[in-house]
Enzyme design. Structure first.
Site, PDB file in Angstrom:
ATOM      1  N   TYR A   1       0.779  -1.240   0.000  1.00  0.00           N
ATOM      2  CA  TYR A   1       0.000   0.000   0.000  1.00  0.00           C
ATOM      3  C   TYR A   1       0.806   1.283   0.000  1.00  0.00           C
ATOM      4  O   TYR A   1       0.254   2.339  -0.332  1.00  0.00           O
ATOM      5  CB  TYR A   1      -0.989   0.015   1.181  1.00  0.00           C
ATOM      6  CG  TYR A   1      -2.146  -0.896   0.920  1.00  0.00           C
ATOM      7  CD1 TYR A   1      -3.233  -0.465   0.179  1.00  0.00           C
ATOM      8  CD2 TYR A   1      -2.133  -2.210   1.361  1.00  0.00           C
ATOM      9  CE1 TYR A   1      -4.284  -1.314  -0.112  1.00  0.00           C
ATOM     10  CE2 TYR A   1      -3.181  -3.067   1.076  1.00  0.00           C
ATOM     11  CZ  TYR A   1      -4.252  -2.610   0.343  1.00  0.00           C
ATOM     12  OH  TYR A   1      -5.285  -3.456   0.043  1.00  0.00           O
TER      13      TYR A   1
ATOM     14  N   GLY B   1       2.860   3.946  -1.512  1.00  0.00           N
ATOM     15  CA  GLY B   1       3.140   4.338  -2.883  1.00  0.00           C
ATOM     16  C   GLY B   1       1.850   4.469  -3.649  1.00  0.00           C
ATOM     17  O   GLY B   1       0.771   4.601  -3.077  1.00  0.00           O
TER      18      GLY B   1
ATOM     19  N   GLY C   1      -1.364   3.560  -5.513  1.00  0.00           N
ATOM     20  CA  GLY C   1      -2.295   2.437  -5.562  1.00  0.00           C
ATOM     21  C   GLY C   1      -2.107   1.491  -4.391  1.00  0.00           C
ATOM     22  O   GLY C   1      -1.441   1.805  -3.412  1.00  0.00           O
TER      23      GLY C   1
ATOM     24  N   HIS D   1      -4.193   5.258   5.310  1.00  0.00           N
ATOM     25  CA  HIS D   1      -4.071   6.539   4.606  1.00  0.00           C
ATOM     26  C   HIS D   1      -4.863   6.502   3.296  1.00  0.00           C
ATOM     27  O   HIS D   1      -5.580   7.463   2.969  1.00  0.00           O
ATOM     28  CB  HIS D   1      -2.590   6.834   4.351  1.00  0.00           C
ATOM     29  CG  HIS D   1      -2.330   8.140   3.704  1.00  0.00           C
ATOM     30  ND1 HIS D   1      -1.918   8.243   2.395  1.00  0.00           N
ATOM     31  CD2 HIS D   1      -2.416   9.414   4.176  1.00  0.00           C
ATOM     32  CE1 HIS D   1      -1.752   9.521   2.095  1.00  0.00           C
ATOM     33  NE2 HIS D   1      -2.054  10.251   3.159  1.00  0.00           N
ATOM     34  N   ASP D   2      -4.760   5.406   2.548  1.00  0.00           N
ATOM     35  CA  ASP D   2      -5.541   5.263   1.318  1.00  0.00           C
ATOM     36  C   ASP D   2      -7.037   5.338   1.621  1.00  0.00           C
ATOM     37  O   ASP D   2      -7.799   5.983   0.888  1.00  0.00           O
ATOM     38  CB  ASP D   2      -5.233   3.940   0.615  1.00  0.00           C
ATOM     39  CG  ASP D   2      -3.877   3.917  -0.072  1.00  0.00           C
ATOM     40  OD1 ASP D   2      -3.167   4.949  -0.060  1.00  0.00           O
ATOM     41  OD2 ASP D   2      -3.521   2.857  -0.617  1.00  0.00           O
TER      42      ASP D   2
ATOM     43  N   ASP E   1      -2.893  13.009   5.964  1.00  0.00           N
ATOM     44  CA  ASP E   1      -1.434  12.950   5.858  1.00  0.00           C
ATOM     45  C   ASP E   1      -0.787  12.980   7.236  1.00  0.00           C
ATOM     46  O   ASP E   1       0.163  12.240   7.508  1.00  0.00           O
ATOM     47  CB  ASP E   1      -0.911  14.102   5.002  1.00  0.00           C
ATOM     48  CG  ASP E   1      -1.238  13.943   3.522  1.00  0.00           C
ATOM     49  OD1 ASP E   1      -1.795  12.896   3.131  1.00  0.00           O
ATOM     50  OD2 ASP E   1      -0.934  14.879   2.763  1.00  0.00           O
TER      51      ASP E   1
END
Length: 138
Positions: free
Chosen positions: A43, A45, A47, A63-64, A105
């Site tokens: 995860y 990076g 995508g 975070h995604d 973030d």
């Protein structure tokens, strides 16, 4: 495709959100984002798929998920205001979308910092082809 994230960091420059996120990560972990987190696990990076491989990768998964809740702005390019105060990251926008991106973030940078001691070099430049297990839901 995940290597595009590295290119994006370089192209966006000092005004882009990914650069801001990278500054937060550096502040909390002492690690340069491009070398340590741009292609890490399933995860960290660009995508992501499969199951997070460790606590660091899980920070990126969360975070995604957080970015998935953002409406009305692009979290990867939105520029927000923040500062470092006594070791803390403080988000300063009144705009809800920008503040949400900053808080996503901020939370991820703190999470990565809390898990820096379990960072596993075996997951650096990890091939997405290994990320085949079913992903958990956000």
């Amino acid at each position: 495709m995940r290597t595009l994230w590295i290119v994006a960091v370089c192209l966006i420059g000092v005004e882009g959100n990914l650069f801001q996120f990278g500054e937060m990560i550096l502040e909390k972990t002492g690690k340069e984002v491009v070398h340590s987190y741009a292609i890490y696990g399933c995860y960290c990076g660009w995508g992501g798929q499969g199951r997070a491989q460790d606590a660091t990768d899980r920070c990126c998964f969360v975070h995604d998920c957080c970015y998935g809740t953002v409406n009305d702005c692009n979290p990867k390019t939105a520029t927000y205001s923040y500062s470092f105060e006594n070791g803390d990251i403080v988000c300063g926008d009144n705009d809800l979308c920008l503040r949400t991106v900053c808080e996503c973030d901020r939370a991820a940078a703190i999470c990565l910092g809390q898990n820096v001691n379990t960072y596993d070099k075996n997951y650096e430049y990890y091939s997405i082809s290994h990320c085949t297990e079913e992903s958990e839901q956000c």
